[in-house]
Design a protein around this motif. Structure first.
Motif, PDB file in Angstrom:
ATOM      1  N   SER A 142     -87.225 -56.153 -31.985  1.00  0.00           N
ATOM      2  CA  SER A 142     -87.011 -55.041 -32.908  1.00  0.00           C
ATOM      3  C   SER A 142     -85.987 -54.061 -32.359  1.00  0.00           C
ATOM      4  N   ALA A 143     -86.084 -53.755 -31.058  1.00  0.00           N
ATOM      5  CA  ALA A 143     -85.145 -52.812 -30.444  1.00  0.00           C
ATOM      6  C   ALA A 143     -83.716 -53.354 -30.471  1.00  0.00           C
ATOM      7  N   VAL A 144     -83.562 -54.649 -30.187  1.00  0.00           N
ATOM      8  CA  VAL A 144     -82.232 -55.252 -30.188  1.00  0.00           C
ATOM      9  C   VAL A 144     -81.664 -55.291 -31.604  1.00  0.00           C
ATOM     10  N   LEU A 147     -80.641 -51.819 -32.605  1.00  0.00           N
ATOM     11  CA  LEU A 147     -79.459 -51.421 -31.845  1.00  0.00           C
ATOM     12  C   LEU A 147     -78.198 -52.009 -32.472  1.00  0.00           C
ATOM     13  N   TRP A 148     -78.247 -53.287 -32.852  1.00  0.00           N
ATOM     14  CA  TRP A 148     -77.068 -53.907 -33.450  1.00  0.00           C
ATOM     15  C   TRP A 148     -76.751 -53.318 -34.822  1.00  0.00           C
ATOM     16  N   VAL A 149     -77.781 -53.038 -35.608  1.00  0.00           N
ATOM     17  CA  VAL A 149     -77.565 -52.434 -36.927  1.00  0.00           C
ATOM     18  C   VAL A 149     -76.886 -51.078 -36.777  1.00  0.00           C
ATOM     19  N   LEU A 150     -77.393 -50.266 -35.857  1.00  0.00           N
ATOM     20  CA  LEU A 150     -76.819 -48.935 -35.656  1.00  0.00           C
ATOM     21  C   LEU A 150     -75.411 -49.005 -35.084  1.00  0.00           C
ATOM     22  N   CYS A 151     -75.158 -49.992 -34.227  1.00  0.00           N
ATOM     23  CA  CYS A 151     -73.809 -50.162 -33.701  1.00  0.00           C
ATOM     24  C   CYS A 151     -72.832 -50.520 -34.815  1.00  0.00           C
ATOM     25  N   ASP A 152     -73.253 -51.405 -35.709  1.00  0.00           N
ATOM     26  CA  ASP A 152     -72.395 -51.760 -36.841  1.00  0.00           C
ATOM     27  C   ASP A 152     -72.164 -50.563 -37.747  1.00  0.00           C
ATOM     28  N   ARG A 159     -73.610 -43.060 -26.203  1.00  0.00           N
ATOM     29  CA  ARG A 159     -74.321 -43.126 -24.927  1.00  0.00           C
ATOM     30  C   ARG A 159     -75.798 -42.792 -25.110  1.00  0.00           C
ATOM     31  N   LEU A 160     -76.086 -41.903 -26.044  1.00  0.00           N
ATOM     32  CA  LEU A 160     -77.471 -41.538 -26.328  1.00  0.00           C
ATOM     33  C   LEU A 160     -78.239 -42.743 -26.864  1.00  0.00           C
ATOM     34  N   LEU A 161     -77.637 -43.459 -27.814  1.00  0.00           N
ATOM     35  CA  LEU A 161     -78.273 -44.639 -28.388  1.00  0.00           C
ATOM     36  C   LEU A 161     -78.459 -45.730 -27.337  1.00  0.00           C
ATOM     37  N   GLY A 267     -68.959 -35.497 -34.941  1.00  0.00           N
ATOM     38  CA  GLY A 267     -69.179 -36.487 -33.894  1.00  0.00           C
ATOM     39  C   GLY A 267     -68.981 -37.935 -34.267  1.00  0.00           C
ATOM     40  N   TYR A 268     -68.347 -38.222 -35.414  1.00  0.00           N
ATOM     41  CA  TYR A 268     -68.088 -39.601 -35.800  1.00  0.00           C
ATOM     42  C   TYR A 268     -66.597 -39.914 -35.682  1.00  0.00           C
ATOM     43  N   SER A 269     -66.286 -41.146 -35.363  1.00  0.00           N
ATOM     44  CA  SER A 269     -64.916 -41.516 -35.020  1.00  0.00           C
ATOM     45  C   SER A 269     -63.983 -41.619 -36.211  1.00  0.00           C
ATOM     46  N   SER A 270     -64.517 -41.744 -37.421  1.00  0.00           N
ATOM     47  CA  SER A 270     -63.667 -41.900 -38.609  1.00  0.00           C
ATOM     48  C   SER A 270     -64.438 -41.524 -39.860  1.00  0.00           C
ATOM     49  N   ASN A 271     -63.701 -41.359 -40.958  1.00  0.00           N
ATOM     50  CA  ASN A 271     -64.369 -41.064 -42.224  1.00  0.00           C
ATOM     51  C   ASN A 271     -65.182 -42.257 -42.710  1.00  0.00           C
ATOM     52  N   GLN A 272     -64.770 -43.481 -42.315  1.00  0.00           N
ATOM     53  CA  GLN A 272     -65.546 -44.660 -42.718  1.00  0.00           C
ATOM     54  C   GLN A 272     -66.932 -44.669 -42.064  1.00  0.00           C
ATOM     55  N   VAL A 273     -66.967 -44.289 -40.784  1.00  0.00           N
ATOM     56  CA  VAL A 273     -68.258 -44.233 -40.091  1.00  0.00           C
ATOM     57  C   VAL A 273     -69.134 -43.147 -40.701  1.00  0.00           C
ATOM     58  N   LEU A 274     -68.564 -41.969 -40.936  1.00  0.00           N
ATOM     59  CA  LEU A 274     -69.329 -40.906 -41.584  1.00  0.00           C
ATOM     60  C   LEU A 274     -69.853 -41.358 -42.933  1.00  0.00           C
ATOM     61  N   ALA A 275     -69.016 -42.041 -43.713  1.00  0.00           N
ATOM     62  CA  ALA A 275     -69.436 -42.483 -45.045  1.00  0.00           C
ATOM     63  C   ALA A 275     -70.632 -43.422 -44.965  1.00  0.00           C
ATOM     64  N   ARG A 276     -70.641 -44.355 -43.992  1.00  0.00           N
ATOM     65  CA  ARG A 276     -71.770 -45.285 -43.860  1.00  0.00           C
ATOM     66  C   ARG A 276     -73.054 -44.540 -43.517  1.00  0.00           C
TER      67      ARG A 276
END
Length: 313
Positions: A142-144, A147-152, A159-161, A267-276
């Motif tokens: 479950s943790a893995v 983790l992958w879902v949040l990374c995507d 670093r916190l995650l 704190g997000y790297s792009s507008n695409q990341v913020l949008a997700r």
């Protein structure tokens, strides 16, 4: 000719003979290295590196034999099953079919203190006594997966995650090795909770780490994460996401900043990341949110009562 020496599992998979099979590699601050690869049948052995490495077979059905540092084994792999390789051991692994795997490598230098805290100094990386071959662990699975879902979702793990997910996995590996960790004794002291929440607010645009938050209140990262959840009700990463979404809402409502600038501001790297992230929590895009709160005919969305920000885990 002397064989090359690799300083980490990430370097080996980035530069060694298996590098061409890598599909994804992420390394947030060198805390926890994530990798996904599609590999052919054959010799999949790795050199000795100072990392504890957790492999997950995503397909199953392969015949796997070798030694990962805890004795020889021969097994048929199963979908989502795990293998654990000891640090500083040149493992031998033969696989009879093409396979897809995910791996998480824990640099010993980054995790020794966490392991000592999790197991009260009763366990070393070399002595984690999970099965020498295949093993199953629903909590780690479950943790893995999370983790992958949040990374995507976020583009790259913070670093916190990375530290928080690693602490969960490390605690479960200790439990599987027969060493239970001492339950957290209550939550944070009121002053400590206030200080941490304020620090998260003031450094919203930064990649703040669990280690920094823990050091601020003179606790270890392992114990801090558990005590924070007891006090606040959610893990630090979840609370930080809430703060970022709420701040994004405020900026969308009260400023004319472009969405790209707002993303960086929170704190997000792009507008695409913020949008997700925003769509997941608010059920609409940042641009749609801005239009909705500025339309005088429609009532503005109340952040405090919005169901998307209530009870998020």
């Amino acid at each position: 000719m002397t064989a090359p020496v690799y300083s980490s599992f990430a370097q080996w998979y980035g530069e060694g003979r298996l590098a061409s099979y890598v599909r994804t590699m992420k390394s947030p601050g060198g805390i926890l290295n994530l990798l996904e690869a599609v590999q052919p049948a054959g010799d999949m052995s790795d050199p000795a590196v100072p990392d504890l490495v957790l492999y997950q077979d995503l397909l199953g059905g392969s015949r796997v034999s070798g030694d990962l540092g805890r004795g020889r084994f021969t097994v048929t792999s199963e979908k989502s099953g795990f293998f654990l390789a000891a640090p500083n051991f040149a493992n031998t692994v033969m696989v009879d079919a093409s396979h897809q795997l995910r791996s998480l490598s824990f640099p010993v230098a980054q995790w020794q203190k966490v392991l000592d805290e999790a197991a009260d100094g009763r366990l070393s990386f070399e002595c984690l006594q999970v099965d020498r071959g295949l093993f199953h662990a629903p909590a780690i699975q479950s943790a893995v997966r999370n983790l992958w879902v949040l990374c995507d979702e976020e583009g790259a793990p913070s670093r916190l995650l990375a530290r928080a997910a690693g602490c969960v996995i490390m605690a479960e590996l200790c439990r599987l090795s027969g060493v239970t960790f001492t339950p957290a004794r209550g939550g944070l002291a009121p002053w400590a909770e206030r200080r941490c929440l304020e620090l998260m607010r003031t450094r919203l645009s930064e990649d703040i780490s669990l280690d920094e938050l823990a050091a601020e209140v003179q606790l270890s990262p392992f114990h801090f994460a558990r005590m924070f959840k007891q006090s606040v009700g959610v893990p630090p990463r979840v609370y930080l996401t809430r703060l970022r979404v709420e701040k994004a809402c405020e900026l969308l409502e009260h400023t004319d900043l472009p969405v790209t600038e707002i993303a960086l501001e929170v704190g997000y790297s792009s507008n695409q990341v913020l949008a997700r992230v925003f769509r997941k929590h608010m059920r609409l895009s940042p641009s749609d949110y801005r239009r909705s709160v500025r339309d005088p005919v429609r009532p503005a969305i109340s952040l405090g009562a919005h169901p998307a920000l209530e009870g998020r885990q």
